[in-house]
Design an enzyme around this catalytic site. Structure first.
Site, PDB file in Angstrom:
ATOM      1  N   THR A  33       0.827  -1.189   0.000  1.00  0.00           N
ATOM      2  CA  THR A  33       0.000   0.000   0.000  1.00  0.00           C
ATOM      3  C   THR A  33       0.868   1.248   0.000  1.00  0.00           C
ATOM      4  O   THR A  33       1.560   1.512   0.971  1.00  0.00           O
ATOM      5  CB  THR A  33      -0.850   0.046   1.288  1.00  0.00           C
ATOM      6  N   SER A  34       0.854   1.994  -1.079  1.00  0.00           N
ATOM      7  CA  SER A  34       1.615   3.234  -1.059  1.00  0.00           C
ATOM      8  C   SER A  34       0.716   4.452  -1.122  1.00  0.00           C
ATOM      9  O   SER A  34       1.182   5.567  -1.280  1.00  0.00           O
ATOM     10  CB  SER A  34       2.644   3.253  -2.182  1.00  0.00           C
TER      11      SER A  34
END
Lengths: 249, 252
Positions: A33-34
């Site tokens: 998850t960025s």
């Protein structure tokens, strides 16, 4: 036509052109998850004489879309602590499951759930720090409210990096910019906590929610508010900001 | 010593519904030297009688500090007690790290007797500790049975100490910290054989409790008295016993 398995389910090269592999890279660093997906905005919190009050609105946005309008972002832990979540809603639900399992584990022990808000905040900040160190952060900024080991009102924040911060009044997200100055004016640093009444704290939060509703495009006028006193937790989840006027828009 | 065929492992019941290995482990506790624990409203006291393997050797530790708010007293196999105390120290440290909370004393389950090839711990424990609700004393047996106790004694000849504790139980709750230590030492003294007495070498006393009103912290950290530090405690015991004897003479 290409019958090899790697072409299965893919658009035909002779019709659509060769697949651009730069879209799906199999090499390079692993990226979890960025960025968050569905998000909640500000959480506000104020300590008063004998307790703490927390408030959030009930909106979960998908980008700039007001996607879900009845999301409860204040979660009660046991009988003596509340966590307010800003940031990714799915990560909030994951943390909520963690809290649920801790509550169940503690209640199976002979002494019952004795974890106070301060213990909970220590734990959650460590969860955040562990996850960011794995390059897989939980995309939240939270406020934890309740009482510490000495029975004093407790309010502290923790964010996705594991940073912790404590003050008599706190706000996350847009509220950190818009609500904190208001709260600082209403409850100056030199003002002792004993002089802040419950009613004044609640009124201040309502005022901040209204300002945020006007100025924060990811907010809405339905909100939840939780008051923690020695008598227990009083949480209202379907409140509406009163006296708003958007006719001039 | 063999009772029958059902004592070769700790997972097989006898037809009478007993697990003999557990009962043998309980015998190991009875071989260990005696330890006594007792509680008043604010404090828990552990006292132990230390033994030396031979005249020239050191004395075996009987009371082990787990954390500043908790300690254990042991009777039985000391090496098993070390395994358990190391485990407890780890759990305690873990709780302080992740929650910032001293771990509350209490029963934690035993699973050894449910695995083939394992054996029960041959040690009995008295766990003394304080938490938000006050002082606590727990007794742990090799069978996995745990009880919260007002006062307890385990180990060789501990019946004498238990008799003393039962007779004086009503005095404990309102006694002071020092009186509670004296009660503990007197219970320990009851268990001694004719030719033995309590000395600075063989007596071990541990105290933990709530701090008196108005002091800084809420917990009075665990304090272990051994060697010369036990002198005032033993003198207090002598004085108390002396006073008791005098008053008896007056009575007669």
């Amino acid at each position: 036509m290409n019958h090899f398995p790697e072409a299965w389910g893919r658009p035909r090269d002779d019709v659509y052109g060769a697949y651009d592999h730069s879209y799906l890279q199999t090499t390079g660093p692993k990226a979890h998850t960025s960025s968050p997906a569905v998000t909640g905005t500000s959480v506000l919190g104020v300590k008063f004489n004998g307790g703490v009050v927390l408030a959030t609105d009930n909106l979960a946005s998908y980008g700039s879309l007001a996607r879900f309008t009845d999301v409860k972002r204040l979660r009660v832990f046991g009988s003596n602590a509340i966590v307010g979540f800003g940031g990714d809603v799915s990560d909030m639900q994951y943390i909520d499951r963690l809290l649920e399992s801790i509550d169940i584990r503690e209640n199976y022990s002979h002494h019952g759930n004795m974890l106070n808000a301060k213990n909970l905040h220590t734990y959650l900040s460590k969860v955040f720090y562990k996850r960011r160190s794995e390059f897989n952060p939980l995309w939240n900024h939270i406020l934890v409210a309740g009482y510490d080991g000495e029975g004093e009102p407790f309010l502290s924040s923790a964010d996705l990096l594991g940073t912790t911060f404590s003050a008599p009044h706190l706000a996350t997200g847009f509220g950190a910019h818009l609500a904190v100055p208001i709260l600082r004016r209403l409850f100056p640093e030199e003002m002792p906590l004993e002089e802040v009444s419950k009613e004044a704290a609640i009124e201040a939060l309502k005022q901040c929610l209204k300002v945020l509703y006007y100025r924060d495009a990811r907010s809405m006028d339905k909100y939840s508010i939780a008051v923690i006193t020695k008598e227990g937790i009083d949480i209202k989840e379907n409140e509406v900001i009163e006296g708003t006027e958007l006719g001039f828009c | 010593m063999f009772r029958n065929n059902y004592d070769n492992d700790a997972v097989t019941f006898s037809p009478q519904g007993r697990i003999f290995q557990v009962e043998y482990a309980q015998e190991a506790v009875k071989q260990g030297s005696v330890v006594v624990g007792l509680v008043n409203k604010t404090h828990v006291v552990l006292v132990g009688l230390k033994r030396n393997a031979e005249e020239l050797s050191s004395y075996q530790k009987k009371i082990i500090e787990i954390d500043s708010h908790m300690a254990i007293a042991i009777a039985g196999l000391a090496s098993d007690a070390r395994v358990l105390s190391n485990f407890m120290k780890q759990q305690s440290l873990g709780s302080k790290m992740t929650y910032g909370r001293p771990i509350p004393p209490g029963p934690y389950p035993q699973t050894n007797t449910q695995h083939y090839g394992k054996r029960p711990y041959g040690v009995g424990l008295l766990v003394a500790g304080v938490d938000e609700s006050g002082p606590h004393l727990f007794e742990f047996q090799p069978s996995g049975l745990t009880h919260e106790m007002a006062a307890c004694a385990i180990g060789a000849r501990s019946q004498m100490a238990r008799t003393y504790l039962e007779r004086n139980l009503d005095k404990f709750p309102d006694s002071s910290r020092d009186e509670l230590i004296t009660h503990g030492l007197r219970a320990l003294k009851e268990t001694l054989s004719q030719d033995k007495e309590l000395t600075v070498d063989n007596t071990s006393v541990g105290v933990v409790g709530l701090a008196p009103e108005g002091s800084k912290g809420r917990i009075e950290s665990f304090k272990l008295y051994e060697g010369q530090e036990t002198v005032p405690l033993l003198e207090a015991l002598e004085r108390a016993d002396g006073a008791a004897e005098e008053s008896m003479e007056v009575d007669s």
